[in-house]
Motif scaffolding. Sequence first.
Motif, PDB file in Angstrom:
ATOM      1  N   THR A 193       0.836  -1.207   0.000  1.00 17.48           N
ATOM      2  CA  THR A 193       0.000   0.000   0.000  1.00 17.48           C
ATOM      3  C   THR A 193       0.864   1.247   0.000  1.00 17.48           C
ATOM      4  OG1 THR A 193      -1.780  -1.137   1.167  1.00 17.48           O
ATOM      5  CG2 THR A 193      -1.770   1.262   1.272  1.00 17.48           C
ATOM      6  N   ARG A 194       1.908   1.255   0.831  1.00 17.62           N
ATOM      7  CA  ARG A 194       2.780   2.421   0.902  1.00 17.62           C
ATOM      8  C   ARG A 194       3.431   2.709  -0.448  1.00 17.62           C
ATOM      9  NH1 ARG A 194       4.418   0.159   5.988  1.00 17.62           N
ATOM     10  NH2 ARG A 194       6.281  -0.669   4.999  1.00 17.62           N
ATOM     11  N   GLN A 195       3.841   1.650  -1.156  1.00 18.59           N
ATOM     12  CA  GLN A 195       4.527   1.860  -2.422  1.00 18.59           C
ATOM     13  C   GLN A 195       3.589   2.375  -3.511  1.00 18.59           C
ATOM     14  OE1 GLN A 195       6.276  -1.961  -3.191  1.00 18.59           O
ATOM     15  NE2 GLN A 195       7.826  -1.758  -1.581  1.00 18.59           N
ATOM     16  N   ASN A 196       2.301   2.042  -3.379  1.00 19.76           N
ATOM     17  CA  ASN A 196       1.351   2.414  -4.431  1.00 19.76           C
ATOM     18  C   ASN A 196       0.598   3.704  -4.151  1.00 19.76           C
ATOM     19  OD1 ASN A 196       1.847   0.220  -6.124  1.00 19.76           O
ATOM     20  ND2 ASN A 196       0.478  -1.110  -4.942  1.00 19.76           N
ATOM     21  N   VAL A 197       0.805   4.308  -2.962  1.00 14.99           N
ATOM     22  CA  VAL A 197       0.064   5.523  -2.640  1.00 14.99           C
ATOM     23  C   VAL A 197       0.326   6.611  -3.675  1.00 14.99           C
ATOM     24  CG1 VAL A 197       0.012   7.472  -1.044  1.00 14.99           C
ATOM     25  CG2 VAL A 197      -0.256   5.163  -0.170  1.00 14.99           C
ATOM     26  N   SER A 198       1.592   6.806  -4.022  1.00 22.06           N
ATOM     27  CA  SER A 198       1.919   7.893  -4.936  1.00 22.06           C
ATOM     28  C   SER A 198       1.297   7.699  -6.311  1.00 22.06           C
ATOM     29  CB  SER A 198       3.448   8.018  -5.078  1.00 22.06           C
ATOM     30  OG  SER A 198       3.989   6.805  -5.580  1.00 22.06           O
ATOM     31  N   ILE A 199       1.124   6.433  -6.728  1.00 22.51           N
ATOM     32  CA  ILE A 199       0.571   6.161  -8.048  1.00 22.51           C
ATOM     33  C   ILE A 199      -0.953   6.128  -7.993  1.00 22.51           C
ATOM     34  CG2 ILE A 199       0.470   4.492  -9.927  1.00 22.51           C
ATOM     35  CD1 ILE A 199       3.276   3.576  -9.118  1.00 22.51           C
ATOM     36  N   LYS A 200      -1.479   5.247  -7.176  1.00 18.81           N
ATOM     37  CA  LYS A 200      -2.924   5.069  -7.132  1.00 18.81           C
ATOM     38  C   LYS A 200      -3.644   6.270  -6.532  1.00 18.81           C
ATOM     39  CE  LYS A 200      -3.035   0.009  -6.871  1.00 18.81           C
ATOM     40  NZ  LYS A 200      -3.472  -1.153  -6.068  1.00 18.81           N
ATOM     41  N   GLY A 201      -3.046   6.804  -5.469  1.00 12.23           N
ATOM     42  CA  GLY A 201      -3.719   7.890  -4.769  1.00 12.23           C
ATOM     43  C   GLY A 201      -3.969   9.109  -5.624  1.00 12.23           C
ATOM     44  N   TYR A 202      -2.887   9.757  -6.042  1.00  9.73           N
ATOM     45  CA  TYR A 202      -3.063  11.012  -6.762  1.00  9.73           C
ATOM     46  C   TYR A 202      -3.652  10.810  -8.151  1.00  9.73           C
ATOM     47  CZ  TYR A 202      -1.449  14.592  -3.608  1.00  9.73           C
ATOM     48  OH  TYR A 202      -1.375  15.486  -2.574  1.00  9.73           O
ATOM     49  N   LEU A 203      -3.310   9.726  -8.827  1.00  7.80           N
ATOM     50  CA  LEU A 203      -3.890   9.505 -10.144  1.00  7.80           C
ATOM     51  C   LEU A 203      -5.395   9.282 -10.046  1.00  7.80           C
ATOM     52  CD1 LEU A 203      -1.271   7.293 -12.033  1.00  7.80           C
ATOM     53  CD2 LEU A 203      -1.773   9.725 -12.335  1.00  7.80           C
ATOM     54  N   SER A 204      -5.828   8.531  -9.042  1.00  5.34           N
ATOM     55  CA  SER A 204      -7.260   8.321  -8.860  1.00  5.34           C
ATOM     56  C   SER A 204      -7.985   9.619  -8.561  1.00  5.34           C
ATOM     57  CB  SER A 204      -7.501   7.315  -7.725  1.00  5.34           C
ATOM     58  OG  SER A 204      -6.950   6.059  -8.022  1.00  5.34           O
ATOM     59  N   VAL A 205      -7.379  10.433  -7.722  1.00  2.00           N
ATOM     60  CA  VAL A 205      -7.992  11.717  -7.385  1.00  2.00           C
ATOM     61  C   VAL A 205      -8.021  12.636  -8.594  1.00  2.00           C
ATOM     62  CG1 VAL A 205      -7.723  13.808  -5.987  1.00  2.00           C
ATOM     63  CG2 VAL A 205      -7.418  11.558  -4.935  1.00  2.00           C
ATOM     64  N   LEU A 206      -6.893  12.724  -9.297  1.00  2.00           N
ATOM     65  CA  LEU A 206      -6.803  13.640 -10.435  1.00  2.00           C
ATOM     66  C   LEU A 206      -7.737  13.247 -11.580  1.00  2.00           C
ATOM     67  CD1 LEU A 206      -2.931  14.195 -10.589  1.00  2.00           C
ATOM     68  CD2 LEU A 206      -4.661  15.813  -9.800  1.00  2.00           C
ATOM     69  N   ARG A 207      -8.084  11.977 -11.668  1.00  2.00           N
ATOM     70  CA  ARG A 207      -8.975  11.523 -12.737  1.00  2.00           C
ATOM     71  C   ARG A 207     -10.445  11.609 -12.367  1.00  2.00           C
ATOM     72  NH1 ARG A 207      -5.399   6.079 -13.862  1.00  2.00           N
ATOM     73  NH2 ARG A 207      -3.784   7.029 -15.169  1.00  2.00           N
ATOM     74  N   SER A 208     -10.731  11.996 -11.135  1.00  2.00           N
ATOM     75  CA  SER A 208     -12.106  11.984 -10.648  1.00  2.00           C
ATOM     76  C   SER A 208     -12.846  13.261 -11.037  1.00  2.00           C
ATOM     77  CB  SER A 208     -12.128  11.814  -9.126  1.00  2.00           C
ATOM     78  OG  SER A 208     -13.424  12.026  -8.619  1.00  2.00           O
ATOM     79  N   ARG A 209     -13.884  13.121 -11.814  1.00  2.00           N
ATOM     80  CA  ARG A 209     -14.723  14.269 -12.178  1.00  2.00           C
ATOM     81  C   ARG A 209     -15.420  14.842 -10.950  1.00  2.00           C
ATOM     82  NH1 ARG A 209     -19.360  14.597 -16.884  1.00  2.00           N
ATOM     83  NH2 ARG A 209     -20.649  16.186 -15.896  1.00  2.00           N
ATOM     84  N   ALA A 210     -15.875  13.953 -10.071  1.00  2.00           N
ATOM     85  CA  ALA A 210     -16.553  14.420  -8.862  1.00  2.00           C
ATOM     86  C   ALA A 210     -15.610  15.252  -7.995  1.00  2.00           C
ATOM     87  CB  ALA A 210     -17.085  13.231  -8.067  1.00  2.00           C
ATOM     88  N   PHE A 211     -14.351  14.802  -7.882  1.00  2.00           N
ATOM     89  CA  PHE A 211     -13.392  15.556  -7.073  1.00  2.00           C
ATOM     90  C   PHE A 211     -13.208  16.965  -7.619  1.00  2.00           C
ATOM     91  CE2 PHE A 211      -9.042  17.157  -6.744  1.00  2.00           C
ATOM     92  CZ  PHE A 211      -8.927  17.287  -5.369  1.00  2.00           C
ATOM     93  N   TRP A 212     -12.978  17.087  -8.918  1.00  2.00           N
ATOM     94  CA  TRP A 212     -12.723  18.411  -9.491  1.00  2.00           C
ATOM     95  C   TRP A 212     -13.974  19.280  -9.476  1.00  2.00           C
ATOM     96  CZ3 TRP A 212      -8.208  20.258  -9.451  1.00  2.00           C
ATOM     97  CH2 TRP A 212      -7.092  19.439  -9.642  1.00  2.00           C
ATOM     98  N   GLY A 213     -15.132  18.658  -9.630  1.00  2.00           N
ATOM     99  CA  GLY A 213     -16.359  19.440  -9.542  1.00  2.00           C
ATOM    100  C   GLY A 213     -16.554  20.028  -8.159  1.00  2.00           C
ATOM    101  N   HIS A 214     -16.420  19.202  -7.126  1.00  2.00           N
ATOM    102  CA  HIS A 214     -16.587  19.681  -5.757  1.00  2.00           C
ATOM    103  C   HIS A 214     -15.474  20.647  -5.362  1.00  2.00           C
ATOM    104  CE1 HIS A 214     -20.068  17.390  -4.478  1.00  2.00           C
ATOM    105  NE2 HIS A 214     -19.554  16.295  -5.015  1.00  2.00           N
ATOM    106  N   THR A 215     -14.244  20.335  -5.784  1.00  2.00           N
ATOM    107  CA  THR A 215     -13.118  21.211  -5.445  1.00  2.00           C
ATOM    108  C   THR A 215     -13.269  22.568  -6.120  1.00  2.00           C
ATOM    109  OG1 THR A 215     -11.614  19.351  -5.102  1.00  2.00           O
ATOM    110  CG2 THR A 215     -10.614  21.481  -5.610  1.00  2.00           C
ATOM    111  N   GLY A 216     -13.649  22.570  -7.388  1.00  2.00           N
ATOM    112  CA  GLY A 216     -13.883  23.841  -8.073  1.00  2.00           C
ATOM    113  C   GLY A 216     -15.002  24.634  -7.428  1.00  2.00           C
ATOM    114  N   ALA A 217     -16.079  23.944  -7.038  1.00  6.74           N
ATOM    115  CA  ALA A 217     -17.186  24.622  -6.364  1.00  6.74           C
ATOM    116  C   ALA A 217     -16.717  25.254  -5.054  1.00  6.74           C
ATOM    117  CB  ALA A 217     -18.322  23.626  -6.102  1.00  6.74           C
ATOM    118  N   PHE A 218     -15.917  24.509  -4.293  1.00  8.00           N
ATOM    119  CA  PHE A 218     -15.362  25.044  -3.046  1.00  8.00           C
ATOM    120  C   PHE A 218     -14.485  26.257  -3.317  1.00  8.00           C
ATOM    121  CE2 PHE A 218     -11.685  24.910  -0.069  1.00  8.00           C
ATOM    122  CZ  PHE A 218     -12.363  25.284   1.096  1.00  8.00           C
TER     123      PHE A 218
END
Length: 395
Positions: A193-218
């Motif tokens: 898990t520790r080794q994959n955080v940098s890959i899975k974590g940020y890539l999953s977040v950056l690809r999320s439409r919901a994340f960017w929609g809510h973040t932009g709204a905020f």
Amino acid sequence: MAASSLTVSRWLLAAISSLSPFGISIMVPLVPMLSMSMAHSVSELQYLFSIYVIGLAVSQPIFGFITDRIGRRTVLLSGFGVFVFSSILLMFADTLVMMILLRFLQAVGVGVGTVVARGIIRDHLPPDEALRAFALLTAAMGFTPVIAPVVGGFLAPLLGLKSVFLLLAILGAGLLLLCFHSIPKDTAPDSGTRQNVSIKGYLSVLRSRAFWGHTGAFGFLQGMVFTLMASGSVLFQEQFGLSITRFSLVWGGSALIYVLGSFLLSRLSALGSPRWQHTAAVGMLLVSLCTTALILWQGLSLELVVVPLFSSMLLSGILTPTTMYGAVNAVPQWSGSAAGLSSSVGMTMAGLFSWLGAAAYEADPALIMLCFGGAGCGFVACWWVAHHNTPSPAL
């Protein structure tokens, strides 16, 4: 998540989130005293504020990544330790350059509080309770800018400038001790898990439409506030003849209305339902469009500033917790990374709108309200992105 597993006081989480805005707001009344004691202009002293915002924006995505990698407790205690240490050193800083450096370290340390509080709430509360907890965080962070300048304005003339930094060190140390005793140790993630955080974590977040929609709204909600914050006092004094005292009453009143909106959300669960949240978003669209249309038609007036300001602050108090929770819940397993990145984007957008508001005012005072209305329309666009074909994060 079916039931609450939160063992940490929600008031403690609200407190560690609020120390960051307290640290910037308490400096507002100190500028004239610092200008006299250090022989620097007011414009030069603004770096003490801008560097603080930069410190938050830079550090929070990093803290989010680290909390997902090694856990939240250690990062939180370390960050608050940096805040306490830099606050103590500020008592002895005798040059502006040294103060700017230490203010940056202050922000880097305290920025972890917001990230950890949001991550803990997302991890341990079901959606309906999490939304109410975020409402409490929002209310606390909204009240802080009201009380902090009063505290700073009282302490500095009475006990000197050093007393303000001492207070920050004491508050930071007190919260550090409370967190040490109250926040349980994290379960250590396995090595894979520790080794994959940098890959899975940020890539999953950056690809999320919901994340960017809510973040932009905020971010756009923050932009509405910061558009007026940058030149608000000048606008009210030069255009409407209000004294600084009356401006403070207006601005303080708007902050309390913001707190009221968040308080209502925390107490009335119906306000967190998709129906009422969408109604509030439509209300924000009407406020934004009507403000823009009336400014273009009638020109600038006190009523066309105060009424939209108060209306938008009430709606922001109701809507901001949903955007915060939606961002950290977009990719649940990487809530720390999402919390850090969304907070950083929000701070960056706030800074951009602060600059835009000041530039607009210098060009034409009426333009500042057009920027305000534009930010509101930007919020609605991002809200639509977050909720179009996306399940609601709440309830």
